[in-house]
Scaffold this motif. Sequence first.
Motif, short mmCIF file in Angstrom:
data_model
loop_
_atom_site.label_atom_id
_atom_site.label_comp_id
_atom_site.label_asym_id
_atom_site.label_seq_id
_atom_site.Cartn_x
_atom_site.Cartn_y
_atom_site.Cartn_z
N GLY A 293 -4.83 14.56 12.70
CA GLY A 293 -3.67 13.97 13.36
C GLY A 293 -3.07 12.85 12.54
N GLU A 294 -1.92 12.35 13.00
CA GLU A 294 -1.21 11.31 12.25
C GLU A 294 -2.00 10.01 12.17
OE1 GLU A 294 -0.03 13.17 14.58
OE2 GLU A 294 1.81 14.17 13.88
N ALA A 295 -2.80 9.74 13.19
CA ALA A 295 -3.54 8.48 13.21
C ALA A 295 -4.56 8.39 12.08
CB ALA A 295 -4.24 8.30 14.55
N MET A 296 -5.09 9.51 11.66
CA MET A 296 -6.07 9.48 10.57
C MET A 296 -5.42 9.04 9.27
SD MET A 296 -8.46 12.80 11.39
CE MET A 296 -9.63 12.25 10.18
N PHE A 297 -4.20 9.49 9.03
CA PHE A 297 -3.51 9.09 7.80
C PHE A 297 -3.12 7.61 7.84
CE2 PHE A 297 -2.78 13.68 8.26
CZ PHE A 297 -3.25 14.12 7.03
N SER A 298 -2.69 7.15 9.02
CA SER A 298 -2.39 5.72 9.13
C SER A 298 -3.66 4.88 8.97
CB SER A 298 -1.73 5.42 10.48
OG SER A 298 -2.62 5.67 11.56
N GLY A 299 -4.80 5.41 9.41
CA GLY A 299 -6.06 4.70 9.21
C GLY A 299 -6.44 4.60 7.75
N TRP A 300 -6.24 5.67 7.01
CA TRP A 300 -6.52 5.60 5.57
C TRP A 300 -5.60 4.60 4.88
CZ3 TRP A 300 -7.20 11.44 6.08
CH2 TRP A 300 -8.55 11.79 5.97
N ILE A 301 -4.33 4.61 5.24
CA ILE A 301 -3.38 3.66 4.64
C ILE A 301 -3.77 2.23 4.97
CG2 ILE A 301 -0.99 2.87 4.65
CD1 ILE A 301 -0.15 5.78 5.11
N GLY A 302 -4.07 1.97 6.25
CA GLY A 302 -4.47 0.63 6.64
C GLY A 302 -5.76 0.18 6.00
N GLY A 303 -6.73 1.09 5.88
CA GLY A 303 -8.00 0.74 5.26
C GLY A 303 -7.85 0.38 3.79
N PHE A 304 -7.09 1.19 3.05
CA PHE A 304 -6.86 0.88 1.64
C PHE A 304 -6.07 -0.41 1.49
CE2 PHE A 304 -7.64 5.50 0.79
CZ PHE A 304 -8.67 5.32 -0.13
N GLY A 305 -5.12 -0.64 2.41
CA GLY A 305 -4.36 -1.89 2.36
C GLY A 305 -5.25 -3.11 2.55
N LEU A 306 -6.22 -3.01 3.45
CA LEU A 306 -7.14 -4.13 3.66
C LEU A 306 -8.03 -4.36 2.44
CD1 LEU A 306 -8.22 -3.46 7.36
CD2 LEU A 306 -6.94 -5.43 6.51
N VAL A 307 -8.48 -3.30 1.81
CA VAL A 307 -9.29 -3.46 0.60
C VAL A 307 -8.48 -4.14 -0.50
CG1 VAL A 307 -10.50 -2.21 -1.23
CG2 VAL A 307 -10.80 -1.51 1.14
N ILE A 308 -7.23 -3.73 -0.65
CA ILE A 308 -6.37 -4.36 -1.65
C ILE A 308 -6.09 -5.81 -1.28
CG2 ILE A 308 -4.09 -4.30 -2.74
CD1 ILE A 308 -4.13 -1.27 -2.38
N GLY A 309 -5.85 -6.07 0.01
CA GLY A 309 -5.62 -7.44 0.45
C GLY A 309 -6.81 -8.34 0.17
N GLY A 310 -8.03 -7.84 0.43
CA GLY A 310 -9.22 -8.63 0.11
C GLY A 310 -9.35 -8.89 -1.38
N THR A 311 -8.98 -7.90 -2.18
CA THR A 311 -9.03 -8.09 -3.63
C THR A 311 -8.04 -9.15 -4.08
OG1 THR A 311 -9.66 -5.76 -3.90
CG2 THR A 311 -8.85 -6.91 -5.86
N LEU A 312 -6.86 -9.18 -3.46
CA LEU A 312 -5.86 -10.19 -3.82
C LEU A 312 -6.33 -11.59 -3.47
CD1 LEU A 312 -2.48 -8.48 -2.83
CD2 LEU A 312 -3.57 -8.62 -5.08
N PHE A 313 -7.12 -11.74 -2.41
CA PHE A 313 -7.69 -13.05 -2.09
C PHE A 313 -8.59 -13.53 -3.24
CE2 PHE A 313 -6.89 -12.28 2.56
CZ PHE A 313 -6.12 -13.41 2.74
N PHE A 314 -9.40 -12.64 -3.78
CA PHE A 314 -10.27 -13.01 -4.89
C PHE A 314 -9.45 -13.31 -6.15
CE2 PHE A 314 -13.30 -10.40 -2.34
CZ PHE A 314 -14.19 -11.41 -2.06
N VAL A 315 -8.38 -12.55 -6.36
CA VAL A 315 -7.49 -12.83 -7.50
C VAL A 315 -6.86 -14.22 -7.35
CG1 VAL A 315 -5.38 -12.12 -8.68
CG2 VAL A 315 -7.03 -10.40 -7.93
#
Length: 223
Positions: free
Chosen positions: A168-190
């Motif tokens: 379903g559509e929610a699974m794709f939005s979950g993948w997008i949100g999850g990757f976005g959070l990982v990138i956001g956490g990486t930017l905090f360390f940067v």
Amino acid sequence: LYRQKMVFLTTKMMQRSALFLTFGSFVTCLVTTFLPLWKTMNSDLNEVENWFSGLWLTCLYTEEKGIQCKAYDSILGLPIDLQISRVLMLISDGSGAFAMLVAFPGLEGVEVFVGQPNVKRGLLIFSGVLTWVSGLATLASVSVVAYTTVVEFWDEGFPDVMPRWEYGEAMFSGWIGGFGLVIGGTLFFVAVCMGDYDLQTASEPNSPQVKHRSKHYLKTEVL
């Protein structure tokens, strides 16, 4: 003769970029948690009925009655993948919200812990870790449901005429949100690394690098 150089990628901007990306990804994951669109099923025998399944609700759409949703009767009666995904998404939402609360007082320009750079640095590191936890929990949750959906879809034990659950559509939005959070956490360390570099450079005013830079450039910070 001075040449003016616009520095767009400052430590302050990196911190705010990390916070904005984390906030947007967190909202995406929060909406994904409660959407009943994790899995969809269309029956070839009855094309006017569409089934939708989420972590909390299952819904039936018909042209006559529209969408009708019903909560699951028992938690223990749920499939193991939905039970695991529920727990992981709750962990993701909780850690994501806490990460933003922790990160805000650690930002430059926020009048909290003024004159205590080590405290602000520690808050940003802790926020980055929490953001990573939130993102990885979301990715794991969606991946568990995706795996079981694929296994059940290709299960040869079911007759071919029986409808199968699909993504379903929610699974794709979950993948997008999850990757976005990982990138956001990486930017905090940067941002933390950029802040450490700025402090190190400021503590060495007589270094050749600083002399060379101050001789030819006038750094103008934006934001």
